[in-house]
Design a protein around this motif. Structure first.
Motif, PDB file in Angstrom:
ATOM      1  N   GLY A  73      71.077  49.135  25.749  1.00 30.05           N
ATOM      2  CA  GLY A  73      71.748  48.401  24.707  1.00 30.05           C
ATOM      3  C   GLY A  73      70.517  48.629  23.660  1.00 30.05           C
ATOM      4  O   GLY A  73      70.586  49.095  22.459  1.00 30.05           O
ATOM      5  N   SER A  74      69.352  47.680  23.930  1.00 32.52           N
ATOM      6  CA  SER A  74      67.820  47.644  23.389  1.00 32.52           C
ATOM      7  C   SER A  74      66.929  47.344  24.152  1.00 32.52           C
ATOM      8  O   SER A  74      66.704  46.540  25.415  1.00 32.52           O
ATOM      9  CB  SER A  74      68.358  46.716  22.634  1.00 32.52           C
ATOM     10  OG  SER A  74      68.457  45.361  23.142  1.00 32.52           O
ATOM     11  N   LYS A  75      66.064  47.299  23.839  1.00 30.19           N
ATOM     12  CA  LYS A  75      64.777  46.484  24.469  1.00 30.19           C
ATOM     13  C   LYS A  75      64.284  45.645  24.630  1.00 30.19           C
ATOM     14  O   LYS A  75      64.166  45.333  26.132  1.00 30.19           O
ATOM     15  CB  LYS A  75      63.036  46.804  23.473  1.00 30.19           C
ATOM     16  CG  LYS A  75      63.102  48.050  23.187  1.00 30.19           C
ATOM     17  CD  LYS A  75      61.436  48.004  22.506  1.00 30.19           C
ATOM     18  CE  LYS A  75      61.063  49.426  22.107  1.00 30.19           C
ATOM     19  NZ  LYS A  75      59.490  49.194  20.908  1.00 30.19           N
ATOM     20  N   ARG A  76      65.097  44.665  24.530  1.00 27.64           N
ATOM     21  CA  ARG A  76      65.547  43.318  24.673  1.00 27.64           C
ATOM     22  C   ARG A  76      66.336  43.021  26.050  1.00 27.64           C
ATOM     23  O   ARG A  76      65.632  42.476  27.156  1.00 27.64           O
ATOM     24  CB  ARG A  76      65.896  42.011  23.419  1.00 27.64           C
ATOM     25  CG  ARG A  76      65.513  40.866  24.405  1.00 27.64           C
ATOM     26  CD  ARG A  76      66.441  39.854  22.545  1.00 27.64           C
ATOM     27  NE  ARG A  76      65.892  38.221  23.309  1.00 27.64           N
ATOM     28  CZ  ARG A  76      66.427  37.674  22.619  1.00 27.64           C
ATOM     29  NH1 ARG A  76      66.706  37.630  21.497  1.00 27.64           N
ATOM     30  NH2 ARG A  76      66.334  36.510  22.600  1.00 27.64           N
ATOM     31  N   GLN A  77      67.217  44.120  26.331  1.00 29.24           N
ATOM     32  CA  GLN A  77      68.093  43.775  26.970  1.00 29.24           C
ATOM     33  C   GLN A  77      67.637  44.785  27.903  1.00 29.24           C
ATOM     34  O   GLN A  77      67.675  44.464  29.493  1.00 29.24           O
ATOM     35  CB  GLN A  77      69.234  44.402  26.567  1.00 29.24           C
ATOM     36  CG  GLN A  77      71.176  44.617  28.043  1.00 29.24           C
ATOM     37  CD  GLN A  77      71.709  45.775  27.598  1.00 29.24           C
ATOM     38  OE1 GLN A  77      71.366  46.667  26.558  1.00 29.24           O
ATOM     39  NE2 GLN A  77      72.310  45.645  27.638  1.00 29.24           N
ATOM     40  N   THR A  78      67.404  45.694  28.138  1.00 31.15           N
ATOM     41  CA  THR A  78      66.034  46.657  29.060  1.00 31.15           C
ATOM     42  C   THR A  78      65.380  45.934  29.719  1.00 31.15           C
ATOM     43  O   THR A  78      65.314  45.929  30.886  1.00 31.15           O
ATOM     44  CB  THR A  78      65.167  47.735  28.447  1.00 31.15           C
ATOM     45  OG1 THR A  78      66.857  48.563  27.620  1.00 31.15           O
ATOM     46  CG2 THR A  78      64.641  48.316  29.311  1.00 31.15           C
ATOM     47  N   HIS A 136      65.204  42.171  29.850  1.00 29.38           N
ATOM     48  CA  HIS A 136      66.122  41.260  31.197  1.00 29.38           C
ATOM     49  C   HIS A 136      65.847  42.369  32.140  1.00 29.38           C
ATOM     50  O   HIS A 136      66.382  41.473  33.437  1.00 29.38           O
ATOM     51  CB  HIS A 136      67.238  41.277  30.348  1.00 29.38           C
ATOM     52  CG  HIS A 136      68.200  39.811  30.659  1.00 29.38           C
ATOM     53  ND1 HIS A 136      67.694  38.830  31.741  1.00 29.38           N
ATOM     54  CD2 HIS A 136      69.299  40.050  31.927  1.00 29.38           C
ATOM     55  CE1 HIS A 136      68.338  38.272  31.957  1.00 29.38           C
ATOM     56  NE2 HIS A 136      69.571  39.409  32.263  1.00 29.38           N
ATOM     57  N   LEU A 137      67.067  43.110  31.731  1.00 25.89           N
ATOM     58  CA  LEU A 137      67.407  44.257  33.359  1.00 25.89           C
ATOM     59  C   LEU A 137      66.604  44.637  34.387  1.00 25.89           C
ATOM     60  O   LEU A 137      67.526  44.458  35.622  1.00 25.89           O
ATOM     61  CB  LEU A 137      68.565  44.979  32.337  1.00 25.89           C
ATOM     62  CG  LEU A 137      69.874  44.536  31.781  1.00 25.89           C
ATOM     63  CD1 LEU A 137      70.175  46.073  31.362  1.00 25.89           C
ATOM     64  CD2 LEU A 137      70.756  44.350  33.138  1.00 25.89           C
ATOM     65  N   VAL A 138      65.449  44.775  33.563  1.00 23.88           N
ATOM     66  CA  VAL A 138      64.783  45.667  34.807  1.00 23.88           C
ATOM     67  C   VAL A 138      64.221  44.234  35.331  1.00 23.88           C
ATOM     68  O   VAL A 138      63.530  44.330  37.380  1.00 23.88           O
ATOM     69  CB  VAL A 138      63.166  46.193  34.072  1.00 23.88           C
ATOM     70  CG1 VAL A 138      61.866  46.335  34.823  1.00 23.88           C
ATOM     71  CG2 VAL A 138      64.325  47.437  33.095  1.00 23.88           C
ATOM     72  N   GLY A 139      63.528  43.344  34.185  1.00 26.13           N
ATOM     73  CA  GLY A 139      63.390  42.315  35.586  1.00 26.13           C
ATOM     74  C   GLY A 139      63.944  41.600  36.336  1.00 26.13           C
ATOM     75  O   GLY A 139      63.598  41.128  37.424  1.00 26.13           O
ATOM     76  N   ASP A 140      65.461  41.466  35.993  1.00 29.37           N
ATOM     77  CA  ASP A 140      66.118  40.821  36.828  1.00 29.37           C
ATOM     78  C   ASP A 140      66.308  42.071  38.402  1.00 29.37           C
ATOM     79  O   ASP A 140      66.144  41.013  39.729  1.00 29.37           O
ATOM     80  CB  ASP A 140      67.391  40.538  36.378  1.00 29.37           C
ATOM     81  CG  ASP A 140      68.532  40.742  36.602  1.00 29.37           C
ATOM     82  OD1 ASP A 140      69.057  38.879  37.334  1.00 29.37           O
ATOM     83  OD2 ASP A 140      69.575  40.743  37.293  1.00 29.37           O
ATOM     84  N   TYR A 141      65.753  42.773  37.613  1.00 36.96           N
ATOM     85  CA  TYR A 141      66.083  44.059  38.890  1.00 36.96           C
ATOM     86  C   TYR A 141      65.510  43.901  39.515  1.00 36.96           C
ATOM     87  O   TYR A 141      65.829  43.734  40.953  1.00 36.96           O
ATOM     88  CB  TYR A 141      66.389  45.487  38.773  1.00 36.96           C
ATOM     89  CG  TYR A 141      66.536  46.034  39.710  1.00 36.96           C
ATOM     90  CD1 TYR A 141      67.317  47.196  40.423  1.00 36.96           C
ATOM     91  CD2 TYR A 141      65.474  46.790  40.156  1.00 36.96           C
ATOM     92  CE1 TYR A 141      67.690  47.451  41.010  1.00 36.96           C
ATOM     93  CE2 TYR A 141      64.766  48.330  40.748  1.00 36.96           C
ATOM     94  CZ  TYR A 141      66.073  48.327  41.240  1.00 36.96           C
ATOM     95  OH  TYR A 141      65.871  49.436  42.783  1.00 36.96           O
ATOM     96  N   ILE A 142      63.999  43.578  39.126  1.00 37.54           N
ATOM     97  CA  ILE A 142      62.534  43.512  40.131  1.00 37.54           C
ATOM     98  C   ILE A 142      62.695  42.175  41.116  1.00 37.54           C
ATOM     99  O   ILE A 142      62.029  41.874  42.027  1.00 37.54           O
ATOM    100  CB  ILE A 142      61.733  44.025  39.874  1.00 37.54           C
ATOM    101  CG1 ILE A 142      61.816  45.557  39.246  1.00 37.54           C
ATOM    102  CG2 ILE A 142      60.128  43.398  40.647  1.00 37.54           C
ATOM    103  CD1 ILE A 142      60.702  45.164  38.437  1.00 37.54           C
TER     104      ILE A 142
END
Length: 75
Positions: A34-39, A41-47
């Motif tokens: 959706g956005s850079k901020r969401q990206t 957050h999602l990548v950090g959470d994934y890792i």
């Protein structure tokens, strides 16, 4: 280091990013964030919460990264 254009230098990074795209981006609607901020957050959470804690890695005997680290620190 190998010659220019040799793919083996980046094999580990390419493997990680391929896994990241397949596992994380595949869960997103229309294959987009959706956005850079969401990206971020999602990548950090994934890792932090999946890749290192839960996902089993073939290179370390099909254990999670954390389980492998803890098993070798105890010795």
């Amino acid at each position: 280091m190998s010659r220019k254009g040799e793919c083996l230098d980046n094999a580990v990074a390419e493997s990680f990013f391929g896994t990241l795209k397949a596992e994380l981006l595949g869960d997103q609607p229309a294959g987009r964030f959706g956005s850079k901020r969401q990206t971020r957050h999602l990548v950090g959470d994934y890792i932090d919460n999946f890749y290192n804690l839960v996902r089993r890695h073939s290179a370390v005997g099909y254990k999670s990264s954390i389980a492998f680290e803890l098993a070798h620190r105890i010795r």
